[in-house]
Scaffold this motif. Sequence first.
Motif, PDB file in Angstrom:
ATOM      1  N   THR A  15       0.788  -1.200   0.146  1.00 36.19           N
ATOM      2  CA  THR A  15       0.108  -0.009  -0.088  1.00 36.19           C
ATOM      3  C   THR A  15       0.785   1.278  -0.001  1.00 36.19           C
ATOM      4  O   THR A  15       0.471   2.273  -0.467  1.00 36.19           O
ATOM      5  CB  THR A  15      -0.964  -0.083   1.116  1.00 36.19           C
ATOM      6  OG1 THR A  15      -1.693  -1.410   1.237  1.00 36.19           O
ATOM      7  CG2 THR A  15      -1.867   1.286   1.269  1.00 36.19           C
ATOM      8  N   ALA A  16       1.901   1.166   0.641  1.00 36.20           N
ATOM      9  CA  ALA A  16       2.844   2.429   0.748  1.00 36.20           C
ATOM     10  C   ALA A  16       3.477   2.616  -0.755  1.00 36.20           C
ATOM     11  O   ALA A  16       3.515   3.607  -1.077  1.00 36.20           O
ATOM     12  CB  ALA A  16       4.048   2.211   1.646  1.00 36.20           C
ATOM     13  N   ALA A  17       3.802   1.479  -1.536  1.00 36.95           N
ATOM     14  CA  ALA A  17       4.150   1.699  -2.716  1.00 36.95           C
ATOM     15  C   ALA A  17       3.278   2.282  -3.763  1.00 36.95           C
ATOM     16  O   ALA A  17       3.604   3.295  -4.410  1.00 36.95           O
ATOM     17  CB  ALA A  17       4.663   0.268  -3.517  1.00 36.95           C
ATOM     18  N   ARG A  18       2.092   2.099  -3.515  1.00 38.74           N
ATOM     19  CA  ARG A  18       0.840   2.351  -4.245  1.00 38.74           C
ATOM     20  C   ARG A  18       0.666   3.943  -3.951  1.00 38.74           C
ATOM     21  O   ARG A  18       0.441   4.838  -4.743  1.00 38.74           O
ATOM     22  CB  ARG A  18      -0.265   1.648  -4.030  1.00 38.74           C
ATOM     23  CG  ARG A  18      -0.455   0.311  -4.519  1.00 38.74           C
ATOM     24  CD  ARG A  18      -1.667  -0.408  -4.145  1.00 38.74           C
ATOM     25  NE  ARG A  18      -2.817   0.190  -4.784  1.00 38.74           N
ATOM     26  CZ  ARG A  18      -4.203  -0.147  -4.208  1.00 38.74           C
ATOM     27  NH1 ARG A  18      -4.073  -1.099  -3.273  1.00 38.74           N
ATOM     28  NH2 ARG A  18      -5.263   0.665  -4.953  1.00 38.74           N
ATOM     29  N   LEU A  19       0.784   4.157  -2.539  1.00 38.71           N
ATOM     30  CA  LEU A  19       0.569   5.602  -2.223  1.00 38.71           C
ATOM     31  C   LEU A  19       1.596   6.489  -2.858  1.00 38.71           C
ATOM     32  O   LEU A  19       1.407   7.656  -3.173  1.00 38.71           O
ATOM     33  CB  LEU A  19       0.780   5.775  -0.735  1.00 38.71           C
ATOM     34  CG  LEU A  19       0.446   7.087  -0.124  1.00 38.71           C
ATOM     35  CD1 LEU A  19      -0.834   7.513   0.000  1.00 38.71           C
ATOM     36  CD2 LEU A  19       0.697   6.978   1.637  1.00 38.71           C
ATOM     37  N   ARG A  20       2.847   6.333  -2.674  1.00 38.37           N
ATOM     38  CA  ARG A  20       3.872   6.921  -3.380  1.00 38.37           C
ATOM     39  C   ARG A  20       3.381   7.471  -4.860  1.00 38.37           C
ATOM     40  O   ARG A  20       3.716   8.718  -5.215  1.00 38.37           O
ATOM     41  CB  ARG A  20       5.334   6.389  -3.292  1.00 38.37           C
ATOM     42  CG  ARG A  20       5.957   6.114  -1.812  1.00 38.37           C
ATOM     43  CD  ARG A  20       7.345   5.493  -1.945  1.00 38.37           C
ATOM     44  NE  ARG A  20       7.570   5.242  -0.681  1.00 38.37           N
ATOM     45  CZ  ARG A  20       7.652   3.813  -0.120  1.00 38.37           C
ATOM     46  NH1 ARG A  20       6.992   2.777  -0.906  1.00 38.37           N
ATOM     47  NH2 ARG A  20       7.831   3.486   1.250  1.00 38.37           N
ATOM     48  N   ALA A  21       3.260   6.300  -5.781  1.00 38.04           N
ATOM     49  CA  ALA A  21       2.549   6.741  -6.818  1.00 38.04           C
ATOM     50  C   ALA A  21       1.639   7.645  -7.011  1.00 38.04           C
ATOM     51  O   ALA A  21       1.453   8.496  -7.741  1.00 38.04           O
ATOM     52  CB  ALA A  21       2.510   5.315  -7.658  1.00 38.04           C
ATOM     53  N   ALA A  22       0.875   7.345  -5.944  1.00 42.16           N
ATOM     54  CA  ALA A  22      -0.541   8.032  -6.315  1.00 42.16           C
ATOM     55  C   ALA A  22      -0.336   9.553  -5.822  1.00 42.16           C
ATOM     56  O   ALA A  22      -1.025  10.559  -6.546  1.00 42.16           O
ATOM     57  CB  ALA A  22      -1.666   7.497  -5.219  1.00 42.16           C
ATOM     58  N   ILE A  23       0.298   9.859  -5.094  1.00 41.58           N
ATOM     59  CA  ILE A  23       0.665  11.388  -4.660  1.00 41.58           C
ATOM     60  C   ILE A  23       1.752  12.082  -5.386  1.00 41.58           C
ATOM     61  O   ILE A  23       2.167  13.235  -5.233  1.00 41.58           O
ATOM     62  CB  ILE A  23       1.116  11.424  -3.145  1.00 41.58           C
ATOM     63  CG1 ILE A  23       2.565  10.815  -2.816  1.00 41.58           C
ATOM     64  CG2 ILE A  23       0.080  10.967  -2.079  1.00 41.58           C
ATOM     65  CD1 ILE A  23       3.156  11.029  -1.288  1.00 41.58           C
ATOM     66  N   ARG A  24       2.592  11.304  -5.994  1.00 40.26           N
ATOM     67  CA  ARG A  24       3.690  11.995  -6.972  1.00 40.26           C
ATOM     68  C   ARG A  24       3.081  13.319  -7.871  1.00 40.26           C
ATOM     69  O   ARG A  24       3.907  14.170  -7.826  1.00 40.26           O
ATOM     70  CB  ARG A  24       4.348  10.873  -7.878  1.00 40.26           C
ATOM     71  CG  ARG A  24       5.516  11.322  -8.621  1.00 40.26           C
ATOM     72  CD  ARG A  24       6.090  10.324  -9.252  1.00 40.26           C
ATOM     73  NE  ARG A  24       6.654   9.218  -8.492  1.00 40.26           N
ATOM     74  CZ  ARG A  24       6.254   7.825  -8.386  1.00 40.26           C
ATOM     75  NH1 ARG A  24       5.553   7.325  -9.611  1.00 40.26           N
ATOM     76  NH2 ARG A  24       6.710   7.026  -7.727  1.00 40.26           N
TER      77      ARG A  24
END
Length: 257
Positions: A15-24
């Motif tokens: 989920t952290a990896a998906r979050l990093r991509a989403a907030i970029r």
Amino acid sequence: MIERREYKYLIDDATAARLRAAIRPFCDIDPYAGRSPGGRYTIESLYLDSPLMGLYWANEHEQVDRIKMRVRGYAESPGSPVFFEVKRRINDVITKTRGRVPRACWAALLSDPAAPIPAEIAGKDRMAVERFLALSRTLHLRPFTLVRYDREPYFSRVDDYVRVTMDTRIRAQAMDKWTFTAPPRNWRALDDGVTMKSPESLIVLELKFTTQVPLWLHNIVERLDLTRRSFSKYGTSIKAFYGAMDARTCRFAGGWR
């Protein structure tokens, strides 16, 4: 004085990896962290409480108006100033005062009730330090725990104030001295699966903003199906070393998502 709202979530690595991509598209990594390995820096907080742990119990009993008191430093910069912080929570609104203090004199200020504030602490820093010392000396606060963790911080480049932080390697030890120097063997993990009631260690995600949740952030929370959960670093450290009963750690917090 910083006034904000702060929502917490416990997430896994995927989920952290998906979050990093989403907030970029909306956020940049904090420049200080960007210069550090892995985009993280290490925070250490010396938490203070009264002899009967009144601040801890106010948090556990969810008093409407409660505070936390800590001295914060940064492990990668042992010669840098420390910060006297008062974090006050009234319902869902958090205010924080933060005063910069030279590392050479902070311990003397807190250990000696008669110690004067050095003239070099001036302006807004002095006001924050005066408030911190007034509370500390009136409530007879002393150190209880030292908490250390690695923070991966981002800030919004499209809003006045939005912060996204992810904390890992959360560890603590009992501490009754005015110091950040701690025996390496005394650290105890606070983010292990047993403590977090999870099959694995989880990341503490915090979303911080002023009044309204930005639409882009709201959409990300919906897309990742995040649910607010409560996790207190100080409260968990107290339970780990002093055996205080738990009423709040890692439970569902309700509210927005």
